[in-house]
Scaffold this active site. Structure first.
Site, PDB file in Angstrom:
ATOM      1  N   GLY A 207      -2.063  16.543 -34.952  1.00 11.29           N
ATOM      2  CA  GLY A 207      -0.959  17.645 -35.390  1.00 11.29           C
ATOM      3  C   GLY A 207       0.132  17.898 -34.472  1.00 11.29           C
ATOM      4  N   ARG A 208       0.622  16.723 -33.805  1.00 18.56           N
ATOM      5  CA  ARG A 208       1.725  16.696 -32.868  1.00 18.56           C
ATOM      6  C   ARG A 208       1.377  17.906 -31.675  1.00 18.56           C
ATOM      7  NH1 ARG A 208       4.558  16.443 -37.548  1.00 18.56           N
ATOM      8  NH2 ARG A 208       5.802  14.550 -37.802  1.00 18.56           N
ATOM      9  N   GLY A 209       0.076  17.739 -31.249  1.00 16.48           N
ATOM     10  CA  GLY A 209      -0.453  18.386 -30.167  1.00 16.48           C
ATOM     11  C   GLY A 209      -0.871  19.724 -30.387  1.00 16.48           C
TER      12      GLY A 209
ATOM     13  N   TYR B 271      13.046   5.083 -30.602  1.00 18.91           N
ATOM     14  CA  TYR B 271      12.513   5.768 -29.852  1.00 18.91           C
ATOM     15  C   TYR B 271      13.337   5.718 -28.476  1.00 18.91           C
ATOM     16  CZ  TYR B 271       8.486   6.158 -32.884  1.00 18.91           C
ATOM     17  OH  TYR B 271       7.806   6.212 -33.939  1.00 18.91           O
TER      18      TYR B 271
ATOM     19  N   HIS C 257      10.695   1.791 -40.948  1.00 13.57           N
ATOM     20  CA  HIS C 257      10.608   3.091 -40.411  1.00 13.57           C
ATOM     21  C   HIS C 257      10.559   4.172 -41.373  1.00 13.57           C
ATOM     22  CE1 HIS C 257      10.471   5.626 -36.397  1.00 13.57           C
ATOM     23  NE2 HIS C 257       9.734   6.004 -37.386  1.00 13.57           N
TER      24      HIS C 257
ATOM     25  N   SER D 229       0.463  11.181 -35.770  1.00 13.45           N
ATOM     26  CA  SER D 229       0.104  12.416 -35.260  1.00 13.45           C
ATOM     27  C   SER D 229      -0.985  12.679 -35.583  1.00 13.45           C
ATOM     28  CB  SER D 229       1.455  13.270 -35.955  1.00 13.45           C
ATOM     29  OG  SER D 229       2.649  12.930 -35.440  1.00 13.45           O
ATOM     30  N   PRO D 230      -2.037  12.049 -35.466  1.00 14.56           N
ATOM     31  CA  PRO D 230      -3.648  12.424 -35.990  1.00 14.56           C
ATOM     32  C   PRO D 230      -4.054  13.931 -35.241  1.00 14.56           C
ATOM     33  CG  PRO D 230      -3.779  10.565 -34.327  1.00 14.56           C
ATOM     34  CD  PRO D 230      -2.187  11.067 -34.723  1.00 14.56           C
TER      35      PRO D 230
END
Length: 332
Positions: free
Chosen positions: A210-212, A56, A127, A207-208
């Site tokens: 949904g990536r926003g 990252y 990862h 991503s719970p």
């Protein structure tokens, strides 16, 4: 903050954790000052499960998180990851290779420890997995890190059940990190979740929201900055986004009836899938952190859970999770 056990062998952690990727990578411009405030606020609220990775921001995220963690080490269960290596020019966007060799396991861990400014990583994930390297080699090297006191617990990400079983036979695996939300359910539900439960392994849901998408705040591609990775994600093409926003509106209608935001409803749905499921929504903003944390106290009825699931059927979401080259790197 409510607590959940991180697998049969792991510590107690906050029911909702904090994914730190977006503070340094993938979601537009960095704001280190706001991100630092968000990290401190998370710890103040009892969110002690922080998740980062060496890739990252090419290490910048570990450095950012490490500055806070080193000040409040006893309050944190810190997870980081290895395996995604930039190609030799180290340029962002130049492409990646997956290295899960024993030699890289050892080298990557030492580099992460230096960036983070700590002596021991609480949870260390592979990862992604290079299938050319036997999982026994990778986990064997990770187990050496545990024996050396550099790592406390081991995790894997985006692998298949057979790989998990083979890894667990070498050394106990504490957690498997998988994408899991109302919009991404088939990755976890079924054999993967059954295998984790059989072996006493936690599912850490990234991503719970949904990536926003499930916040309802992303309504067009024009809102995404040029360096936002979602511009390359199939679910965010113009055609697919229009279809997916119809599902988002259905979720939002149910959330309005519950008296919460759609993001909170989405998080509460993930939490309701079992005490062994631990979501780590990502944000770099204090206001969104506080919104997410409030979902830990939201208890949904069976009827509400059913209606949320029906609002976003498994086969209704348009587009893959990642671009094609990234999809090829998962599920090994």
């Amino acid at each position: 903050m409510k607590q959940r056990k991180l697998g049969a062998t792991g510590p107690e952690v906050s029911a909702i954790g904090l994914g730190c990727m977006g503070m340094s990578f993938a979601y537009g411009e960095r704001d280190d000052a706001e991100s630092t405030r968000t990290l401190h606020r998370a710890l103040d609220l009892g969110v002690n499960h922080l998740d980062t990775a060496d890739v990252y921001g090419l290490g910048r995220n570990e450095e950012l998180v490490g500055k806070v963690v080193s000040q409040r080490r006893d309050e944190v269960v810190l997870a980081t990851k290895f395996g995604n290596r930039p190609r030799e020019d180290r340029a962002v966007g130049a492409g990646w290779r997956i290295d899960t060799s024993a030699a890289w396991v050892r080298e990557a861990c030492d580099v992460s420890l230096r960036r983070l400014g700590i002596d021991t990583i609480d949870l260390y994930y592979a990862h992604r997995r290079n299938p050319a390297t036997p999982i026994e080699e990778t986990v064997g090297a990770m187990a050496e890190l545990v024996a050396a006191g550099k790592v406390r617990h081991l995790g894997l990400s985006e692998i298949r059940p057979a790989t998990l079983r083979a890894a667990h036979a070498v050394h106990p695996i504490t957690a498997v990190q998988l994408e899991y939300s109302l919009f991404t359910r088939d990755v976890v539900e079924g054999e993967m979740l059954a295998t984790c439960r059989e072996l006493g392994i936690a599912v850490v849901a990234y991503s719970p929201i949904g990536r926003g998408l499930l916040t309802g705040t992303v309504t067009s591609r024009e809102q995404l900055s040029d360096n936002d990775f979602r511009r390359t994600a199939p679910r965010f093409t113009e055609e697919n986004l229009a279809r997916n926003l119809t599902l988002v509106q259905a979720v939002r209608t149910i959330a309005d009836g519950i008296g919460c935001t759609s993001a909170q409803a989405a998080l509460a749905w993930v939490l309701a899938q079992g005490e062994d499921v631990l979501p780590i929504p990502g944000t770099k903003r204090v206001r969104y952190l506080e919104e997410n944390v409030a979902a830990a106290d939201l208890v949904l009825t069976d009827d509400q859970l059913g209606r949320l699931a029906a609002a976003a059927p498994v086969d209704a979401v348009a587009g893959e999770r990642y671009p094609e080259h990234s999809m090829r790197a998962i599920g090994h």
